[in-house]
Design a protein around this motif. Structure first.
Motif, PDB file in Angstrom:
ATOM      1  N   HIS A 328     -82.984  47.330 -54.370  1.00 16.19           N
ATOM      2  CA  HIS A 328     -83.048  45.995 -53.780  1.00 16.19           C
ATOM      3  C   HIS A 328     -83.397  44.947 -54.855  1.00 16.19           C
ATOM      4  O   HIS A 328     -84.104  45.234 -55.823  1.00 16.19           O
ATOM      5  CB  HIS A 328     -84.063  45.894 -52.640  1.00 16.19           C
ATOM      6  CG  HIS A 328     -83.707  46.684 -51.416  1.00 16.19           C
ATOM      7  ND1 HIS A 328     -82.507  46.536 -50.755  1.00 16.19           N
ATOM      8  CD2 HIS A 328     -84.393  47.636 -50.740  1.00 16.19           C
ATOM      9  CE1 HIS A 328     -82.471  47.354 -49.709  1.00 16.19           C
ATOM     10  NE2 HIS A 328     -83.593  48.044 -49.673  1.00 16.19           N
ATOM     11  N   ALA A 329     -82.873  43.752 -54.612  1.00 19.50           N
ATOM     12  CA  ALA A 329     -83.147  42.586 -55.464  1.00 19.50           C
ATOM     13  C   ALA A 329     -82.984  42.957 -56.947  1.00 19.50           C
ATOM     14  O   ALA A 329     -81.957  43.470 -57.341  1.00 19.50           O
ATOM     15  CB  ALA A 329     -84.521  42.018 -55.150  1.00 19.50           C
ATOM     16  N   ASP A 330     -84.042  42.708 -57.761  1.00 11.49           N
ATOM     17  CA  ASP A 330     -83.947  43.035 -59.192  1.00 11.49           C
ATOM     18  C   ASP A 330     -84.793  44.253 -59.549  1.00 11.49           C
ATOM     19  O   ASP A 330     -85.214  44.420 -60.700  1.00 11.49           O
ATOM     20  CB  ASP A 330     -84.342  41.835 -60.046  1.00 11.49           C
ATOM     21  CG  ASP A 330     -85.786  41.399 -59.819  1.00 11.49           C
ATOM     22  OD1 ASP A 330     -86.459  41.966 -58.915  1.00 11.49           O
ATOM     23  OD2 ASP A 330     -86.255  40.498 -60.532  1.00 11.49           O
ATOM     24  N   ASN A 331     -85.034  45.130 -58.568  1.00 12.79           N
ATOM     25  CA  ASN A 331     -85.811  46.343 -58.803  1.00 12.79           C
ATOM     26  C   ASN A 331     -85.134  47.195 -59.878  1.00 12.79           C
ATOM     27  O   ASN A 331     -83.934  47.461 -59.812  1.00 12.79           O
ATOM     28  CB  ASN A 331     -85.923  47.126 -57.494  1.00 12.79           C
ATOM     29  CG  ASN A 331     -86.916  48.266 -57.555  1.00 12.79           C
ATOM     30  OD1 ASN A 331     -86.890  49.085 -58.464  1.00 12.79           O
ATOM     31  ND2 ASN A 331     -87.804  48.322 -56.570  1.00 12.79           N
ATOM     32  N   ASN A 332     -85.907  47.652 -60.858  1.00 11.93           N
ATOM     33  CA  ASN A 332     -85.354  48.439 -61.962  1.00 11.93           C
ATOM     34  C   ASN A 332     -85.322  49.941 -61.657  1.00 11.93           C
ATOM     35  O   ASN A 332     -84.977  50.742 -62.522  1.00 11.93           O
ATOM     36  CB  ASN A 332     -86.161  48.203 -63.243  1.00 11.93           C
ATOM     37  CG  ASN A 332     -85.449  48.723 -64.479  1.00 11.93           C
ATOM     38  OD1 ASN A 332     -84.272  48.447 -64.691  1.00 11.93           O
ATOM     39  ND2 ASN A 332     -86.156  49.495 -65.304  1.00 11.93           N
ATOM     40  N   GLY A 333     -85.659  50.321 -60.431  1.00 15.04           N
ATOM     41  CA  GLY A 333     -85.688  51.735 -60.080  1.00 15.04           C
ATOM     42  C   GLY A 333     -84.443  52.516 -60.471  1.00 15.04           C
ATOM     43  O   GLY A 333     -84.554  53.623 -61.020  1.00 15.04           O
ATOM     44  N   PRO A 334     -83.233  51.988 -60.227  1.00 11.96           N
ATOM     45  CA  PRO A 334     -82.032  52.759 -60.567  1.00 11.96           C
ATOM     46  C   PRO A 334     -81.853  53.010 -62.058  1.00 11.96           C
ATOM     47  O   PRO A 334     -81.052  53.872 -62.438  1.00 11.96           O
ATOM     48  CB  PRO A 334     -80.894  51.865 -60.033  1.00 11.96           C
ATOM     49  CG  PRO A 334     -81.531  51.035 -58.967  1.00 11.96           C
ATOM     50  CD  PRO A 334     -82.916  50.770 -59.464  1.00 11.96           C
ATOM     51  N   PHE A 363     -70.837  49.823 -64.271  1.00  3.17           N
ATOM     52  CA  PHE A 363     -70.749  49.421 -65.677  1.00  3.17           C
ATOM     53  C   PHE A 363     -71.304  48.014 -65.877  1.00  3.17           C
ATOM     54  O   PHE A 363     -72.217  47.781 -66.676  1.00  3.17           O
ATOM     55  CB  PHE A 363     -69.295  49.512 -66.129  1.00  3.17           C
ATOM     56  CG  PHE A 363     -69.049  49.075 -67.553  1.00  3.17           C
ATOM     57  CD1 PHE A 363     -69.897  49.478 -68.581  1.00  3.17           C
ATOM     58  CD2 PHE A 363     -67.968  48.272 -67.870  1.00  3.17           C
ATOM     59  CE1 PHE A 363     -69.671  49.085 -69.902  1.00  3.17           C
ATOM     60  CE2 PHE A 363     -67.720  47.872 -69.176  1.00  3.17           C
ATOM     61  CZ  PHE A 363     -68.577  48.276 -70.182  1.00  3.17           C
ATOM     62  N   ILE A 364     -70.751  47.040 -65.150  1.00  2.00           N
ATOM     63  CA  ILE A 364     -71.239  45.656 -65.189  1.00  2.00           C
ATOM     64  C   ILE A 364     -71.845  45.344 -63.836  1.00  2.00           C
ATOM     65  O   ILE A 364     -71.269  45.644 -62.797  1.00  2.00           O
ATOM     66  CB  ILE A 364     -70.094  44.690 -65.540  1.00  2.00           C
ATOM     67  CG1 ILE A 364     -69.725  44.827 -67.021  1.00  2.00           C
ATOM     68  CG2 ILE A 364     -70.466  43.250 -65.206  1.00  2.00           C
ATOM     69  CD1 ILE A 364     -68.563  43.960 -67.455  1.00  2.00           C
ATOM     70  N   ASN A 365     -73.022  44.712 -63.835  1.00  2.00           N
ATOM     71  CA  ASN A 365     -73.746  44.463 -62.601  1.00  2.00           C
ATOM     72  C   ASN A 365     -74.755  43.349 -62.867  1.00  2.00           C
ATOM     73  O   ASN A 365     -75.397  43.344 -63.915  1.00  2.00           O
ATOM     74  CB  ASN A 365     -74.463  45.755 -62.166  1.00  2.00           C
ATOM     75  CG  ASN A 365     -74.977  45.726 -60.751  1.00  2.00           C
ATOM     76  OD1 ASN A 365     -75.869  44.959 -60.424  1.00  2.00           O
ATOM     77  ND2 ASN A 365     -74.424  46.579 -59.902  1.00  2.00           N
ATOM     78  N   GLN A 372     -81.164  47.052 -60.334  1.00  4.92           N
ATOM     79  CA  GLN A 372     -80.590  46.987 -61.670  1.00  4.92           C
ATOM     80  C   GLN A 372     -79.793  48.272 -61.935  1.00  4.92           C
ATOM     81  O   GLN A 372     -80.321  49.261 -62.423  1.00  4.92           O
ATOM     82  CB  GLN A 372     -81.689  46.778 -62.715  1.00  4.92           C
ATOM     83  CG  GLN A 372     -82.406  45.445 -62.538  1.00  4.92           C
ATOM     84  CD  GLN A 372     -83.231  45.041 -63.733  1.00  4.92           C
ATOM     85  OE1 GLN A 372     -82.834  45.258 -64.878  1.00  4.92           O
ATOM     86  NE2 GLN A 372     -84.390  44.447 -63.478  1.00  4.92           N
ATOM     87  N   TRP A 373     -78.514  48.209 -61.638  1.00  2.00           N
ATOM     88  CA  TRP A 373     -77.621  49.361 -61.735  1.00  2.00           C
ATOM     89  C   TRP A 373     -76.807  49.356 -63.016  1.00  2.00           C
ATOM     90  O   TRP A 373     -76.110  50.327 -63.313  1.00  2.00           O
ATOM     91  CB  TRP A 373     -76.668  49.379 -60.542  1.00  2.00           C
ATOM     92  CG  TRP A 373     -77.327  49.494 -59.219  1.00  2.00           C
ATOM     93  CD1 TRP A 373     -77.660  48.478 -58.363  1.00  2.00           C
ATOM     94  CD2 TRP A 373     -77.765  50.690 -58.573  1.00  2.00           C
ATOM     95  NE1 TRP A 373     -78.256  48.975 -57.231  1.00  2.00           N
ATOM     96  CE2 TRP A 373     -78.339  50.331 -57.342  1.00  2.00           C
ATOM     97  CE3 TRP A 373     -77.709  52.043 -58.929  1.00  2.00           C
ATOM     98  CZ2 TRP A 373     -78.860  51.271 -56.446  1.00  2.00           C
ATOM     99  CZ3 TRP A 373     -78.229  52.975 -58.046  1.00  2.00           C
ATOM    100  CH2 TRP A 373     -78.795  52.595 -56.820  1.00  2.00           C
TER     101      TRP A 373
END
Length: 527
Positions: A328-334, A363-365, A372-373
């Motif tokens: 979600h949002a700008d979470n860096n979990g991924p 690739f781009i996100n 943050q994928w």
């Protein structure tokens, strides 16, 4: 800071003397008892030959799609591409795609991009020119394209009740399947027949249909029938002489195989699903999230692959990612190191279940829509604009990206056996091997434990003198966008001396391969 590999010493990377070969093939029972691991590749056996490769999703959609609180109604499938006319920026993007060795790309678009009004096709819209930028790179570098229409997102083809509402519109199934099929056929004809792209191998007509939140809804808000759309698109393509195979069902999250629901088999040329909530086998279950240990995911992948292969069709994992560490949002979990290593482990275990191809999301996100994928940073999250310079996004770039860098589409998967490498009854070391169409060998190994394992590795059936180079990334190198990954000195093997020892560090990905790539070199894509 430069990335430093393990050095060769008397303790590591020792080639076994031939006279000890029979006695020192690391007796598997003893290894299991001593906390070591034995990895054996049988080069004379073939588990599977891939019909795709290992790459990433790459969208061409740029126009914004509503975000409501933590809900991004277009997921993160839009934004963060440079302008189509910015040659320098695209060359920078291409350089990263080349380093990663992306040989199998899920290229995403929406119907609005090319048919904003019924029967009016705009082949030179800004987003279509971005699409050509992506396809041009794939065509030039022989990367296979899995073409994905995510949704329609145009008022004219939405249900009347959904028109004028940007949220309902993007989620709407087409009110006219005939118009929908004609539009897709026009797109395919333009790209394949008019533009001459030979890289496009598969077409998927909608993203993740069949859920109450999907992009295939009809009033008041329920999933619309999907099989009639597959049937009509297939018939329309055939009438126009376009043999492009369809893929589906594109369901998430690693669903169990349910043959009774697959009433569309005759319209498909391939099967694909998505995986996001899988977790390490050793992780505790989160009661608020789907319970998908990798052991269960692995079993389900094998079931889907078996179903597809029985019908002579490939099976793809067309979206791969990790939500279990947050999103979600700008979470860096991924993009945490545990997430990146889990994604790599999923690929290895999927290869051994005969999955034909993998696409990392993405690739781009933008990185500020639903987590943050991204594999590369092109978007300034704080500034809300494109960055001037593009950089690797740790940790996915150097973990999943290291897997894609040293693997080639259409590779053969030999049988690989792992004995030992367990803690508290759970396997913690996983391995898969690939032989490229040109005969190059790559052995991929993940240790997901928080402790190292001494390892014995052997290539049984080796036919000639072979040099393996080692590449490695561990949790100690996490969060570093400036890693430099160079080849370690070669491990020399031959048919008589086909085994060596090494140590697998805690939380690590190790790759042994006949490819010798300097950090500045592009990854391998096609042979």
């Amino acid at each position: 800071m430069e990335y430093t590999m393990l050095s060769i010493s008397s303790q590591f990377l020792k080639v076994f003397p031939a006279v000890l070969a029979a006695a020192l093939v690391w007796p598997l029972l003893a290894l299991a008892q001593t906390g070591s691991v034995a990895i054996s590749v049988d080069l004379d056996s073939t588990l599977h030959r891939m019909r795709g490769g290992i790459g990433a999703s790459w969208h061409a959609i740029e126009d914004s799609i509503p975000v409501s609180g933590n809900t991004s109604h277009g997921g993160s499938g839009w934004g963060a591409n440079p302008a189509p006319e910015d040659e320098a920026a695209w060359q920078a993007v291409y350089a990263h795609a080349g380093w990663l060795g992306l040989d199998f790309c899920r290229v995403e678009l929406e119907q609005r991009m090319y048919e904003p009004e019924k029967g009016r096709f705009d082949w030179e819209s800004r987003e279509m020119r971005i699409l050509y930028r992506i396809l041009d790179w794939c065509e030039k570098n022989q990367a296979d394209v899995f073409l994905q229409q995510m949704w329609s997102n145009a008022d004219w083809i939405a249900y009347p009740e959904f028109r004028g509402d940007p949220v309902k519109r993007v989620h709407s199934a087409p009110v006219s399947l005939e118009d929908f099929a004609q539009g897709l056929a026009a797109l395919a004809g333009h790209l394949i027949q008019d533009k001459g792209y030979t890289c496009i191998k598969w077409l998927c007509i909608n993203n993740e249909p069949g859920y109450d939140w999907s992009w295939w809804q009809m009033p008041p808000n329920e999933t619309a029938p999907f099989t009639p759309a597959l049937e009509l698109v297939r018939e329309t393509l055939d009438r126009k002489g376009i043999s492009l195979p369809l893929s589906g069902p594109d369901w998430t999250d690693t669903p169990a195989l349910t043959p009774e629901k697959l009433d569309f088999d005759r319209y498909l040329g391939a099967y694909d699903i998505h995986s996001y909530y899988s977790r390490y086998d050793w992780m505790k279950r989160d009661e608020n999230r789907p319970d998908l240990p990798l052991s269960l995911v692995e079993q389900r992948l094998g079931d889907w692959a078996g179903w597809a292969h029985q019908r002579n069709k490939p099976f793809f994992l067309s979206e791969v990612g990790s939500m279990i560490f947050g999103w979600h949002a700008d979470n860096n979990g991924p993009n945490t190191f545990p997430a990146a290593l889990k994604d790599a482990e999923l690929v290895l275990r999927g290869l051994n279940q005969r999955v034909d191809g993998f696409n990392k999301w993405s690739f781009i996100n933008r990185g500020d829509l639903d987590g943050q994928w991204q594999l590369i940073n092109t978007w300034d999250i704080k500034g809300g604009k494109l960055l001037e310079k593009y950089s690797p996004k740790p940790n996915s770039y150097f973990v999943y990206g290291l897997v894609s860098r040293f693997t080639v589409k259409y590779s053969r998967v030999p049988v690989t056996t792992v004995k030992g490498g367990a803690l508290e009854g759970l396997t913690r070391v996983f391995a898969a091997a690939l032989e490229s169409p040109g005969g190059e060998l790559t052995l991929l190994v993940v240790n997901d434990a928080d402790s190292a394992f001494p390892a014995g590795l052997s290539l049984n059936g080796l036919k000639k003198e072979t040099t393996l180079y080692k590449y490695q990334v561990t949790s100690e190198q996490k969060d570093n966008p400036g890693l430099i990954i160079e080849p370690l000195n070669g491990i020399n093997l031959n048919p008589e001396l086909n085994a060596f020892s090494d140590e697998l560090p805690a939380s690590s990905l190790t790759i042994y391969t006949t490819y010798r790539l300097e950090h500045r070199d592009w990854g391998v894509i096609a042979e």
